[in-house]
Design an enzyme around this catalytic site. Structure first.
Site, mmCIF file in Angstrom:
data_model
loop_
_atom_site.group_PDB
_atom_site.id
_atom_site.type_symbol
_atom_site.label_atom_id
_atom_site.label_comp_id
_atom_site.label_asym_id
_atom_site.label_seq_id
_atom_site.Cartn_x
_atom_site.Cartn_y
_atom_site.Cartn_z
ATOM 1 N N TYR A 103 15.007 -19.481 -27.355
ATOM 2 C CA TYR A 103 13.944 -20.293 -26.763
ATOM 3 C C TYR A 103 12.599 -19.944 -27.393
ATOM 4 C CZ TYR A 103 10.622 -22.080 -23.317
ATOM 5 O OH TYR A 103 9.568 -22.722 -22.689
ATOM 6 N N LYS A 107 10.026 -22.347 -29.731
ATOM 7 C CA LYS A 107 8.640 -22.610 -29.366
ATOM 8 C C LYS A 107 7.689 -22.155 -30.468
ATOM 9 C CE LYS A 107 8.572 -24.639 -25.339
ATOM 10 N NZ LYS A 107 7.953 -25.986 -25.201
ATOM 11 N N PRO A 281 -10.658 -27.521 37.934
ATOM 12 C CA PRO A 281 -11.919 -27.684 38.667
ATOM 13 C C PRO A 281 -12.129 -26.581 39.700
ATOM 14 C CG PRO A 281 -10.786 -29.796 38.491
ATOM 15 C CD PRO A 281 -9.830 -28.750 37.995
ATOM 16 N N GLY A 282 -13.372 -26.079 39.742
ATOM 17 C CA GLY A 282 -13.716 -25.059 40.728
ATOM 18 C C GLY A 282 -13.371 -23.651 40.309
#
Length: 291
Positions: A103, A107, A281-282
Site C-alpha cells: 500500500y 501511494k 403552588p404555595g
C-alpha cells in the site's frame, strides 16, 4: 468553475462534495468506482480543478494497490498531458507512503508521478500525506480507529485497545475539507512539495478511549466534557453521528415529592448545571440568592 472529485462516494470524497455543493460558483462532477476509464477521461478534460481522492486500501490482492493507486493517478496525468492541459491537481496520499509495504509503495509511486508531472509541466499540484482522518460518515471496523471506537461505544459494543500508550495522529474531516477548498480560491501557485493540513492531534489510544467513554457516559453522569477543548468538540460531533436514530433521546431521572419535582439535565465543570424543575403552588424551597 467545474470541479471533479474522484472517489466521491468515500468518506473524504463525500464530505468534500457536501461542502462543494454549498458553493454557487461550483459545478460539481464526480467519479466513483464502477465508472469506466473512458468516463474519467472525459471528466478530466472538462474541468478546472481535480480532487483525486479515489484509492484502494483493502484489496483482495496486492496487485490492486498499484492499479487503484498508482496507475489511476498516472492515467489522469497522461490524459492531461495528451491534451496539454495544466489543470490543478490535488491528490490524497497517506503517511504509510513512508513504509515498505504494498500500500505504501503504491501511494509513494503516485506521489512521485504527480511531482514529476509538476516538474515537466509546471502545473499546480498539491500532495497531501494524510494521517488518521475522523468525522461523520467514516466507516467503522475499516481504517479509522476513531470510527471503530465511536461506533462500538455508541452502540454498547466492546472495543480492543491493544496498546493504550500507542500514539496516533488524527485530523478532523472538516479541517481537511476546509484546507482542500482553500486551493480553489488562491492564486494557482506551483507546488513541488508536500502540503500541510495545519491542525492535527496526537493522542494515545488509552486517552482516546477514555474521552469517548466519557461522552458515552453523559447519559448517566450528566457531565458534559469540556467542549472548549477542540479535540473533545470534534470527538463529540463524531460520536453522536454513530448513534442509532431511535437512540437520540433518553430519559432523565425525575426526583419527585410533595413539593414538586426536579430533573437534572446536564452539568459541567465549565458552565455549572442545567435542570428542569416544578414547584407546586404555595411551596417554597431551596432558599438561596445570586449576586
Amino acid at each position: 468553475m467545474k470541479v471533479l472529485v474522484t472517489g466521491s462516494s468515500g468518506f473524504i470524497g463525500r464530505n468534500l462534495c457536501s461542502a462543494l455543493q454549498l458553493r454557487d460558483d461550483i459545478e460539481l462532477l464526480t467519479f466513483t468506482r464502477g465508472q469506466s476509464l473512458e468516463e474519467l477521461e472525459q471528466l478530466v478534460l472538462n474541468v478546472d480543478f481535480i480532487y483525486h481522492i479515489a484509492g484502494v486500501n483493502r484489496p483482495q490482492s496486492d496487485d490492486e494497490f498499484a492499479t487503484g493507486n498508482t496507475d489511476l493517478t498516472k492515467h489522469i496525468i497522461n490524459v492531461l498531458k495528451s491534451a496539454s492541459k495544466k489543470t490543478p491537481l490535488l491528490i490524497t496520499s497517506s503517511t504509510q507512503a513512508e513504509l515498505d509495504n504494498p500500500y505504501g509503495k503504491s501511494k509513494l509511486a503516485a506521489e512521485q508521478a504527480v511531482f514529476g508531472w509538476h516538474q515537466t509541466s509546471a502545473s499546480p499540484t498539491y500532495v497531501y500525506r494524510l494521517p488518521g482522518i475522523f468525522g461523520k460518515w467514516c466507516r467503522p471496523n475499516y481504517n479509522s480507529v476513531v470510527a471503530t471506537f465511536c461506533n462500538n461505544i455508541a452502540n454498547d459494543l466492546p472495543i480492543t485497545v491493544s496498546d493504550p500508550s500507542h500514539i496516533v495522529t488524527l485530523a478532523y474531516i472538516d479541517d481537511v475539507v476546509d484546507t482542500f477548498l482553500r486551493h480553489l480560491d488562491e492564486d494557482k501557485a506551483e507546488y513541488d512539495s508536500y502540503q500541510s493540513l495545519g491542525r492535527t492531534f496526537d493522542i494515545s489510544l488509552g486517552e482516546l478511549s477514555e474521552r469517548l467513554y466519557a461522552i458515552h457516559d453523559i447519559r448517566t453522569s450528566l457531565v458534559v466534557p469540556n467542549l472548549s477543548d477542540t479535540l473533545n468538540k470534534f470527538l463529540y460531533a463524531t460520536y453522536v453521528s454513530y448513534l442509532q436514530t431511535d437512540n437520540f433521546s433518553y430519559n432523565l431521572t425525575k426526583n419527585s415529592d410533595e413539593r414538586g419535582y426536579l430533573a437534572e439535565f446536564i452539568k459541567s465543570h465549565q458552565f455549572g448545571q442545567i435542570f428542569v424543575s416544578k414547584t407546586k403552588p404555595g411551596i417554597s424551597r431551596g432558599d438561596h440568592w445570586h449576586k
